[in-house]
Design a protein around this motif. Structure first.
Motif, PDB file in Angstrom:
ATOM      1  N   LYS A  98       3.805 -13.979 -13.908  1.00  8.46           N
ATOM      2  CA  LYS A  98       4.866 -13.709 -12.932  1.00  8.46           C
ATOM      3  C   LYS A  98       4.776 -12.275 -12.426  1.00  8.46           C
ATOM      4  O   LYS A  98       4.932 -12.014 -11.222  1.00  8.46           O
ATOM      5  N   LEU A  99       4.533 -11.346 -13.343  1.00  6.83           N
ATOM      6  CA  LEU A  99       4.427  -9.947 -12.938  1.00  6.83           C
ATOM      7  C   LEU A  99       3.161  -9.711 -12.110  1.00  6.83           C
ATOM      8  O   LEU A  99       3.191  -8.999 -11.094  1.00  6.83           O
ATOM      9  N   ARG A 100       2.050 -10.307 -12.528  1.00  8.18           N
ATOM     10  CA  ARG A 100       0.799 -10.158 -11.783  1.00  8.18           C
ATOM     11  C   ARG A 100       0.921 -10.774 -10.387  1.00  8.18           C
ATOM     12  O   ARG A 100       0.439 -10.220  -9.394  1.00  8.18           O
ATOM     13  N   ASN A 101       1.553 -11.937 -10.312  1.00  5.12           N
ATOM     14  CA  ASN A 101       1.711 -12.620  -9.035  1.00  5.12           C
ATOM     15  C   ASN A 101       2.557 -11.790  -8.063  1.00  5.12           C
ATOM     16  O   ASN A 101       2.234 -11.675  -6.868  1.00  5.12           O
ATOM     17  N   HIS A 102       3.629 -11.191  -8.601  1.00  7.79           N
ATOM     18  CA  HIS A 102       4.482 -10.333  -7.765  1.00  7.79           C
ATOM     19  C   HIS A 102       3.697  -9.107  -7.297  1.00  7.79           C
ATOM     20  O   HIS A 102       3.784  -8.710  -6.114  1.00  7.79           O
ATOM     21  N   SER A 103       2.908  -8.515  -8.183  1.00  8.91           N
ATOM     22  CA  SER A 103       2.122  -7.344  -7.816  1.00  8.91           C
ATOM     23  C   SER A 103       1.077  -7.686  -6.760  1.00  8.91           C
ATOM     24  O   SER A 103       0.843  -6.923  -5.815  1.00  8.91           O
ATOM     25  N   LEU A 104       0.446  -8.863  -6.873  1.00 10.36           N
ATOM     26  CA  LEU A 104      -0.557  -9.295  -5.898  1.00 10.36           C
ATOM     27  C   LEU A 104       0.070  -9.525  -4.520  1.00 10.36           C
ATOM     28  O   LEU A 104      -0.489  -9.127  -3.488  1.00 10.36           O
ATOM     29  N   SER A 105       1.252 -10.146  -4.512  1.00  3.82           N
ATOM     30  CA  SER A 105       1.957 -10.374  -3.248  1.00  3.82           C
ATOM     31  C   SER A 105       2.346  -9.050  -2.597  1.00  3.82           C
ATOM     32  O   SER A 105       2.238  -8.887  -1.368  1.00  3.82           O
ATOM     33  N   LEU A 106       2.814  -8.111  -3.419  1.00  2.10           N
ATOM     34  CA  LEU A 106       3.199  -6.802  -2.903  1.00  2.10           C
ATOM     35  C   LEU A 106       1.990  -6.080  -2.315  1.00  2.10           C
ATOM     36  O   LEU A 106       2.078  -5.453  -1.238  1.00  2.10           O
ATOM     37  N   GLN A 107       0.854  -6.162  -2.992  1.00  2.13           N
ATOM     38  CA  GLN A 107      -0.353  -5.511  -2.497  1.00  2.13           C
ATOM     39  C   GLN A 107      -0.807  -6.112  -1.176  1.00  2.13           C
ATOM     40  O   GLN A 107      -1.180  -5.389  -0.236  1.00  2.13           O
ATOM     41  N   THR A 108      -0.757  -7.430  -1.056  1.00  2.00           N
ATOM     42  CA  THR A 108      -1.133  -8.100   0.195  1.00  2.00           C
ATOM     43  C   THR A 108      -0.219  -7.682   1.345  1.00  2.00           C
ATOM     44  O   THR A 108      -0.676  -7.427   2.474  1.00  2.00           O
ATOM     45  N   LYS A 109       1.062  -7.604   1.053  1.00  4.40           N
ATOM     46  CA  LYS A 109       2.054  -7.194   2.062  1.00  4.40           C
ATOM     47  C   LYS A 109       1.788  -5.770   2.554  1.00  4.40           C
ATOM     48  O   LYS A 109       1.824  -5.485   3.762  1.00  4.40           O
ATOM     49  N   LEU A 110       1.494  -4.871   1.628  1.00  5.72           N
ATOM     50  CA  LEU A 110       1.226  -3.485   1.998  1.00  5.72           C
ATOM     51  C   LEU A 110      -0.065  -3.358   2.796  1.00  5.72           C
ATOM     52  O   LEU A 110      -0.164  -2.554   3.735  1.00  5.72           O
ATOM     53  N   GLU A 111      -1.083  -4.129   2.431  1.00  3.85           N
ATOM     54  CA  GLU A 111      -2.347  -4.088   3.157  1.00  3.85           C
ATOM     55  C   GLU A 111      -2.161  -4.504   4.614  1.00  3.85           C
ATOM     56  O   GLU A 111      -2.757  -3.923   5.535  1.00  3.85           O
ATOM     57  N   LYS A 112      -1.330  -5.514   4.848  1.00  5.41           N
ATOM     58  CA  LYS A 112      -1.069  -5.958   6.218  1.00  5.41           C
ATOM     59  C   LYS A 112      -0.350  -4.879   7.018  1.00  5.41           C
ATOM     60  O   LYS A 112      -0.670  -4.632   8.188  1.00  5.41           O
ATOM     61  N   LYS A 113       0.625  -4.231   6.392  1.00  4.32           N
ATOM     62  CA  LYS A 113       1.363  -3.168   7.081  1.00  4.32           C
ATOM     63  C   LYS A 113       0.456  -1.981   7.396  1.00  4.32           C
ATOM     64  O   LYS A 113       0.538  -1.380   8.475  1.00  4.32           O
ATOM     65  N   ILE A 114      -0.402  -1.622   6.483  1.00  3.31           N
ATOM     66  CA  ILE A 114      -1.336  -0.519   6.715  1.00  3.31           C
ATOM     67  C   ILE A 114      -2.300  -0.879   7.842  1.00  3.31           C
ATOM     68  O   ILE A 114      -2.607  -0.066   8.729  1.00  3.31           O
ATOM     69  N   GLY A 115      -2.785  -2.125   7.831  1.00  4.17           N
ATOM     70  CA  GLY A 115      -3.711  -2.552   8.861  1.00  4.17           C
ATOM     71  C   GLY A 115      -3.078  -2.619  10.239  1.00  4.17           C
ATOM     72  O   GLY A 115      -3.765  -2.453  11.252  1.00  4.17           O
ATOM     73  N   SER A 116      -1.761  -2.848  10.299  1.00  2.00           N
ATOM     74  CA  SER A 116      -1.042  -2.933  11.574  1.00  2.00           C
ATOM     75  C   SER A 116      -0.419  -1.608  11.970  1.00  2.00           C
ATOM     76  O   SER A 116       0.407  -1.563  12.898  1.00  2.00           O
TER      77      SER A 116
END
Length: 784
Positions: free
Chosen positions: A606-624
């Motif tokens: 659960k913690l790893r999954n939340h961290s992975l989702s957070l990382q994906t979200k941040l990568e999209k924001k940085i890319g945009s």
């Protein structure tokens, strides 16, 4: 050891064994004195007609071929018809065998054996002229108390006792020796009605197994009568007590240690590559072990000090045994129980053995002993020998908790695995103190089932009061069965075995016929209490049940000696490869830990999954280009939105789970691991975001430089084209001139970069301008 040697200087096996036996006998000083006086007494007493009477007595008892001192332990340690059914003697020749049998089972009524007068021929003429003297064989001077002639034919019970004594070898005479009470303790019971410890003995408070200065010391105590009716003696009596000469137990230990050294020597030789060429001279060593087994002595199967089974030695002894007696069928009977629960005493009483018995840890490791089955009942029983395996007491206080858990669990699985039948011995009516080891036993039975080995077990509750023989035993059986069923289900779940709902699904087990309740061993209070006849009767019932296992156990088969050797080898090898299971106290603890690891897997995912989702979200924001920076504080705040609830869930699990008492030992470890996982995920996500931000910034700068480089290269190419147009050069010459321009230009670009910027970044910019090179060359050629 010294003795006659072979031509090559080696002592023969028989001589070595004789020397071992001599060690065993010579250390028993009082027995040596008995032998000397016995020889003198027999010579004197047998003068004249009495010698003929003595030989007639031996003939009636069937002992003529055994005199003098010809009977050995191997002659007596044989399972015959008496083992299945004890009857009153019908003939005089039955007296000797029945006496020895009752002596082995600690039945003191052995001294009262006689053949009923109506069963004896009343023809005095056939008895001969000396029949009237038989009753007084050892009482020559007393003629006043002659009994009627009809009883003169009856053999005196003590004559049976003395006749067997004269026909017994030295080691057989030790068969009836019981060292549960020391001689000092027995003397105290004689001198003092209050059993005051006049002489210090091993059961006194503060006593230890060994003393430094007391061996050989003679204590003296006086008994002085007080002129009362209850005086024990009428006159003053002096009692002398000699400490430390009764070396029977030490001689047994000496033989044990000598055999252990022989086994270690043999294994060392077999493992040595240099000695393999000359192993023939040591090939006789296993024969010593075989001779020990066939002579009625136990052989060490597991070294109790090192918790090690010397497989090379054991396999060699069993191979040699197979050569000696053939690949015979054996019934392997083992026993398990807590320390000082009466395991060795039970085996000694049931089979006439001499395993060490005392308070505390007297047996260490495991010992095996071979008992032959008489040819008259072999077909009935289905095997030729019984191989008895005695083990040390489990949960020994002498061992540390960690060592004891691992050692006991390993021992229990090994003993159950090699045995066709395991007697699980429990002192008292409450088996709660055995639950932890029973759980391991159940799992061991289940593993044996998986590999097609089908052992069985019998529970023995010792020292049960007379009043508990009725309804209480029924309730005790019910509670025991409930616990066994529960443990079977747990073990099946852990081993991933389907179809197990009760203990009977693991092994064939009948709660009504495979649970025995024994009375106490002694009838009254020690030290002068005699053995309880009820105990001997209980032992006989258990013995009959065990020996006739083929008649009540389904699909009962017995291994040959060679098959038993393979089973010992395979099982011990498997145990050495499975240390993890035995590091846990029992299967309940193993199940709890497995469940905890499964829960931890859920929490961490659960913690790893939340961290992975957070990382994906941040990568999209940085890319945009929605965010230009990520801080540790912001990232930690986002992670804690899931971490905090999960930490609360973990706390609740450890505080409210039904196995919280067991779980507490792993709480700190789980908390540390989960906190480390949180920090690892935060740092990992932060690193990824920083790398992405840096990469994006570098790409932007490079794009700007690419436009600059394109413009500059275009200008220089046009200028070069103008200069070369009037020269009317060939294509190859134009390309050569442009290459010079390209080299000079790239060199200037690399030099123009600021010091803080790596040269690699400039090179990347140059590389991105490479497509312009070909384009510029084409333009130059076209223009010219």
């Amino acid at each position: 050891m010294r003795g006659t040697q072979m031509s090559d200087g080696r002592a023969t096996v028989q001589e070595t064994v004789c020397q071992l036996e001599n060690i065993l006998v010579k250390q028993v000083a009082p027995l040596s004195e008995v032998q000397k006086t016995e020889a003198q007494n027999v010579t004197v007493n047998h003068k004249g007609g009495k010698a003929e009477d003595f030989m007639n007595l031996l003939q009636k008892l069937g002992l003529l071929d055994s005199y003098p001192k010809m009977m050995t332990k191997s002659n007596v340690l044989v399972l015959d018809g008496l083992s299945l059914n004890v009857k009153e003697p019908k003939m005089e020749k039955d007296l000797s065998s029945l006496y020895l049998y009752k002596l082995m089972t600690l039945d003191y009524r052995a001294r009262y054996l006689f053949v009923k007068p109506e069963a004896i021929s009343m023809d005095l003429e056939e008895e001969g002229p000396n029949a009237q003297d038989e009753d007084d064989l050892f009482d020559f001077d007393d003629r006043a108390d002659m009994v009627p002639s009809s009883q003169q034919i009856q053999i005196h019970p003590m004559d049976v006792h003395m006749a067997i004594f004269h026909c017994s070898g030295d080691n057989l005479r030790q068969l009836g020796v019981s060292d549960s009470n020391s001689k000092s303790q027995i003397l105290n019971g004689v001198i003092s009605k209050q059993k005051h410890s006049v002489f210090f003995h091993r059961h006194c408070k503060g006593s230890t197994p060994d003393s430094l200065l007391m061996k050989g010391v003679v204590e003296i105590a006086w008994y002085c009568p007080g002129g009362k009716d209850d005086d024990i003696f009428d006159d003053c009596v002096a009692f002398l007590n000699l400490h430390g000469k009764d070396n029977i137990q030490k001689s047994k230990n000496s033989a044990k240690h000598i055999m252990r050294e022989i086994s270690q020597l043999y294994e060392t030789i077999q493992m040595s590559t240099q000695a393999k060429k000359s192993t023939e001279q040591y090939a006789t060593l296993p024969k010593i072990g075989v001779t020990m087994l066939l002579s009625g002595y136990p052989l060490e199967l597991m070294d109790g000090d090192a918790a090690h089974v010397p497989l090379t030695w054991i396999k060699a002894v069993l191979d040699e045994l197979t050569k000696t007696i053939g690949d015979r069928k054996v019934f392997v009977l083992s026993i398990l129980g807590l320390q000082s629960s009466g395991k060795s005493t039970l085996l000694n009483t049931m089979l006439g053995l001499q395993f060490a018995v005392s308070a505390g840890r007297c047996t260490r490791g495991a010992f095996m002993q071979l008992v032959e089955v008489d040819s008259s009942i072999r077909n009935q029983l289905g095997y030729d020998f019984v191989l008895i395996v005695d083990t040390e007491g489990l949960r020994s206080p002498e061992l540390s908790t960690k060592i004891s858990l691992n050692h006991d669990n390993e021992l229990a699985t090994f003993i159950i695995g090699i045995g066709d039948m395991t007697v699980i011995n429990i002192m008292g009516e409450n088996p709660s103190e055995m639950h932890d080891i029973l759980q391991i036993c159940v799992q061991a039975f289940l593993r044996m089932k998986k590999v097609k080995i089908t052992p069985s077990c019998i529970f023995v509750h010792q020292n049960v009061a007379e009043s508990s023989a009725g309804d209480k035993n029924i309730e005790g059986r019910r509670r025991l069965l409930e616990k066994l069923d529960e443990m079977a289900q747990m073990a099946a779940e852990e081993e991933n075995v389907d179809g197990i709902s009760c203990f009977s699904d693991v092994i064939q087990f009948d709660i009504e016929t495979q649970v025995f309740y024994f009375k106490g061993l002694l009838e009254g209070d020690p030290p002068m209490a005699p053995p309880n006849p009820s105990y001997s009767q209980n032992v006989q019932q258990l013995k009959t049940k065990l020996l006739t296992v083929a008649s009540w156990k389904e699909k009962c088969t017995f291994s040959s000696l060679s098959e038993f050797k393979c089973r010992v080898s395979d099982l011990w090898t498997a145990l050495l490869q499975e240390n993890f299971v035995f590091s846990f106290k029992n299967t309940v603890e193993l199940l709890v830990y497995s469940s905890l690891e499964q829960k931890y897997g859920d929490w961490s995912w659960k913690l790893r999954n939340h961290s992975l989702s957070l990382q994906t979200k941040l990568e999209k924001k940085i890319g945009s280009d929605l965010i230009q920076d990520v801080t540790t504080a912001d990232l930690t705040e986002e992670v804690y939105k899931v971490y905090s609830p999960l930490k609360t869930e973990i706390e609740k699990y450890f505080s409210e789970d039904k196995n919280k008492e067991t779980l507490i030992k792993w709480k700190a470890n789980i908390e540390t691991r989960f906190n480390s996982l949180k920090d690892e995920l935060i740092n990992g996500t932060m690193k990824k975001c920083k790398e992405l931000l840096t990469s994006k910034k570098n790409r932007s700068e490079l794009d700007q430089r690419k436009a600059k480089y394109t413009d500059e290269l275009t200008k220089q190419s046009k200028r070069l084209a103008s200069e070369l147009k009037s020269l009317h050069l060939k294509d190859e010459q134009i390309i050569e001139e442009f290459d010079k321009l390209w080299v000079n230009w790239t060199t200037e670009v690399m030099k123009s970069q600021p010091n803080e910027e790596p040269a690699e970044a400039a090179q990347i910019g140059v590389n991105r301008a490479l497509p312009l090179q070909d384009k510029a060359v084409d333009c130059l050629i076209d223009d010219n």
